[in-house]
Design a protein around this motif. Structure first.
Motif, PDB file in Angstrom:
ATOM      1  N   ASP A   1      79.774  -0.572  -0.478  1.00 53.05           N
ATOM      2  CA  ASP A   1      80.066   0.028  -1.763  1.00 53.05           C
ATOM      3  C   ASP A   1      80.201   1.555  -1.645  1.00 53.05           C
ATOM      4  OD1 ASP A   1      80.629   0.010  -4.421  1.00 53.05           O
ATOM      5  OD2 ASP A   1      78.584  -0.355  -5.117  1.00 53.05           O
TER       6      ASP A   1
ATOM      7  N   ILE B   1      74.679   2.722   4.889  1.00 57.45           N
ATOM      8  CA  ILE B   1      74.912   3.634   3.774  1.00 57.45           C
ATOM      9  C   ILE B   1      75.458   2.827   2.607  1.00 57.45           C
ATOM     10  CG2 ILE B   1      76.137   5.699   3.004  1.00 57.45           C
ATOM     11  CD1 ILE B   1      76.355   6.494   5.963  1.00 57.45           C
ATOM     12  N   GLU B   2      74.801   2.965   1.464  1.00 55.83           N
ATOM     13  CA  GLU B   2      75.195   2.167   0.303  1.00 55.83           C
ATOM     14  C   GLU B   2      75.453   3.086  -0.879  1.00 55.83           C
ATOM     15  OE1 GLU B   2      74.500   0.056  -3.493  1.00 55.83           O
ATOM     16  OE2 GLU B   2      73.253   1.619  -2.640  1.00 55.83           O
ATOM     17  N   GLY B   3      76.559   2.851  -1.584  1.00 53.24           N
ATOM     18  CA  GLY B   3      76.763   3.479  -2.882  1.00 53.24           C
ATOM     19  C   GLY B   3      77.073   4.967  -2.869  1.00 53.24           C
ATOM     20  N   LEU B   4      77.788   5.445  -1.849  1.00 56.00           N
ATOM     21  CA  LEU B   4      78.177   6.863  -1.842  1.00 56.00           C
ATOM     22  C   LEU B   4      79.688   6.991  -2.014  1.00 56.00           C
ATOM     23  CD1 LEU B   4      76.173   8.685   1.005  1.00 56.00           C
ATOM     24  CD2 LEU B   4      75.651   8.537  -1.430  1.00 56.00           C
TER      25      LEU B   4
ATOM     26  N   TYR C   1      81.284  11.624   0.103  1.00 56.09           N
ATOM     27  CA  TYR C   1      80.176  12.359   0.718  1.00 56.09           C
ATOM     28  C   TYR C   1      80.417  12.561   2.219  1.00 56.09           C
ATOM     29  CZ  TYR C   1      76.868  12.292  -3.191  1.00 56.09           C
ATOM     30  OH  TYR C   1      76.234  12.522  -4.381  1.00 56.09           O
TER      31      TYR C   1
END
Lengths: 351, 351
Positions: free
Chosen positions: A304, A320-323, A326
């Motif tokens: 995501d 790594i989730e939900g970025l 970045y």
């Protein structure tokens, strides 16, 4: 000992790459790092790019004293005599002058390319053709040739070269002026105008030509170099350089020579060039997944996420989730997580 | 050799802490980690919490074989004989039975506290008073005492204890039933009812009482323990345990004994207890800055962040910009960045 091939490549490798912290640090800056995740550092890629033009014994690296060991390690084929250590950074003019004076000592007929060590070229074959064309131009006449890349966007991070005629690809044209990094408005005008090209910091010239130009336009620098050169290839060289080099004025080659010299030409080129000056530019050059994420690292799993650039060196497993949009960078016990749009702050954070 | 002080502390330390990856890994789980950033691991904090009640020679740790070395390293004052290695995890009933049978061997009059190793207590002084009160209760009569924490929210992550009377603080009351983890609706009913307390997994009993209860309600487990006990304190112990322990049924102490036994009491307490079961619970227990960020790590700089929990072990310098309600955790070459609200996925990612 003069070789049959009188082409010499001078690689400037003194930068500290502070905009890429923590991937790049003053102890081990960008040019020595496998930024692209291809198994080769940027300076190794640079050497490879030029390797068809002349033997590796004709390569020269000018770098900071503290990076000499890294250069030897990464480029063991380059003769130790050809690794020139600056006792301190004095901008590009003293750096280039040092290399050219030293080359002149043993290769009085050298035809020289000066290049940064930390840029990226996509079309290496096209690049080599352009450089070869520039070299044959400076071989035949007294000229300074710069490489100008046709701008594809109103970039404010580069200097520009203005030509007299609206140049066409692979054609050598006369330079009217060098321009500092513009603001956004001016950059847009440059892009629309058609006479402006990105100055990528690659210069081609015969050793006699550049020495003559430095003598004429920066006589003080030439005087220091003449004094330094008495020690070249002697046991005294390091001591003398340590004493005299820091007395050079801090001045760029553009300002010291290019803006004043008469016989300055530009060869326009399109070979997919990037100075890799920011995480954003790295992001756009790395392969991206369907969500626009690019990652360099051994095992990076993104869930995501979109528009992110990830560069890890020491990590074996990364989730790594939900970025969105970045930068995630990790190296040597230092970790950065920040929005791409705020990357101009990194230089300060890394201090 | 019986001591004057017949209090014994049994610490269960076999968990793998998978919800805290990458801080906690099966190789080095949560109870052995300085989760709170105070310079002590959770199991060290647990020992400290009970240390006023009896000498360290009366402490027992039941853990997985692979963690015995870590326990020795972190708790060198605990006699090696008191570190009991489970050849494989069989839930809490066999774990507790093993400890109690072994204690009985040399300390036939032991009055025992069983506790998890990975929970956190804020009010240690209050906690010690409660445990001392429970110990004097089980010293005087045949009883099993559990500790019940007054619920402060409709928590669905804990089991509950239901009492007959609406208990008041620091009062021992009779237990009506043990309840499994409820759903949200049921948890809200429990909270409103006033007869329900969080089961924090702390049990107090005399060694004779628990052995008698196990014999009565789980005779098969008692039989395995009787057979195992012939080898206790002999060179043959490890081999026999390795053979017999895995034959025990996988069953919790709640299900094996507590739900069936008659003389079960609860002491209600409020000492700021947390099972540290999730990053969210850790976040709420750590000190927070003005933006609700909590960080454990040597040099963590947070810019424009809110509601984040950061836990880094190997990093020397961390800069995090622009995150809201995220977990950032790094250990031993593994990095996690994820939204707090998605932390239930971590268990799976860490595999």
């Amino acid at each position: 000992m003069e070789q049959d091939n009188n082409t010499h490549i001078v690689i400037m490798a003194g930068g500290i790459g502070s905009r890429f912290w923590p991937m790049s640090t003053p102890d081990y800056p960008k040019q020595f790092i496998d930024v692209m995740g291809v198994g080769k550092s940027l300076i190794q890629l640079a050497v490879e790019r030029f390797s068809s033009l002349c033997p590796l014994s004709n390569f020269w690296v000018v770098t900071s004293e503290q990076y000499v060991g890294i250069v030897q390690q990464q480029l063991p084929e380059i003769p130790l005599d050809n690794i020139l250590a600056e006792p301190e950074a004095r901008n590009t003019a003293p750096c280039i002058a040092y290399a050219c004076w030293k080359i002149k000592c043993r290769f009085p007929n050298a035809n020289i390319v000066v290049t940064p060590s930390d840029a990226l070229v996509i079309d290496v074959i096209g690049f080599r053709k352009v450089i070869a064309q520039a070299l044959s131009f400076t071989q035949e006449r007294k000229a300074i040739v710069t490489i100008g890349v046709k701008p594809s966007r109103p970039e404010t991070g580069y200097g520009y070269i203005k030509t007299f005629s609206s140049s066409i690809k692979n054609e050598v044209v006369k330079v009217e002026a060098f321009k500092e990094k513009p603001n956004r408005k001016v950059a847009e005008d440059y892009l629309a105008d058609g006479h402006y090209f990105w100055n990528v910091g690659i210069f081609v010239w015969h050793v006699n030509m550049i020495m003559e130009a430095i003598r004429k336009y920066t006589p003080e620098l030439a005087r220091v170099m003449d004094n330094m050169s008495l020690s070249f290839y002697t046991d005294d060289e390091k001591r003398v350089i340590g004493e005299l080099f820091p007395t050079c004025e801090k001045i760029s080659i553009d300002y010291a020579v290019m803006e004043k010299a008469k016989e300055v030409y530009m060869l326009s080129a399109e070979f997919g060039w990037s100075d890799l000056g920011s995480w954003g530019s790295l992001h756009s050059l790395l392969p991206q997944d369907m969500d626009g994420n690019s990652a360099v690292g051994s095992e990076v799993r993104m869930i995501d996420c979109a528009g992110c650039v990830v560069h890890t060196s020491d990590e074996r497993k990364v989730v790594i989730e939900g970025l969105k949009d970045y930068i995630v960078a990790e190296k040597n016990g230092q970790l950065l997580i920040c929005r791409l749009r705020n990357e101009q702050m990194i230089k300060e954070w890394g201090r």
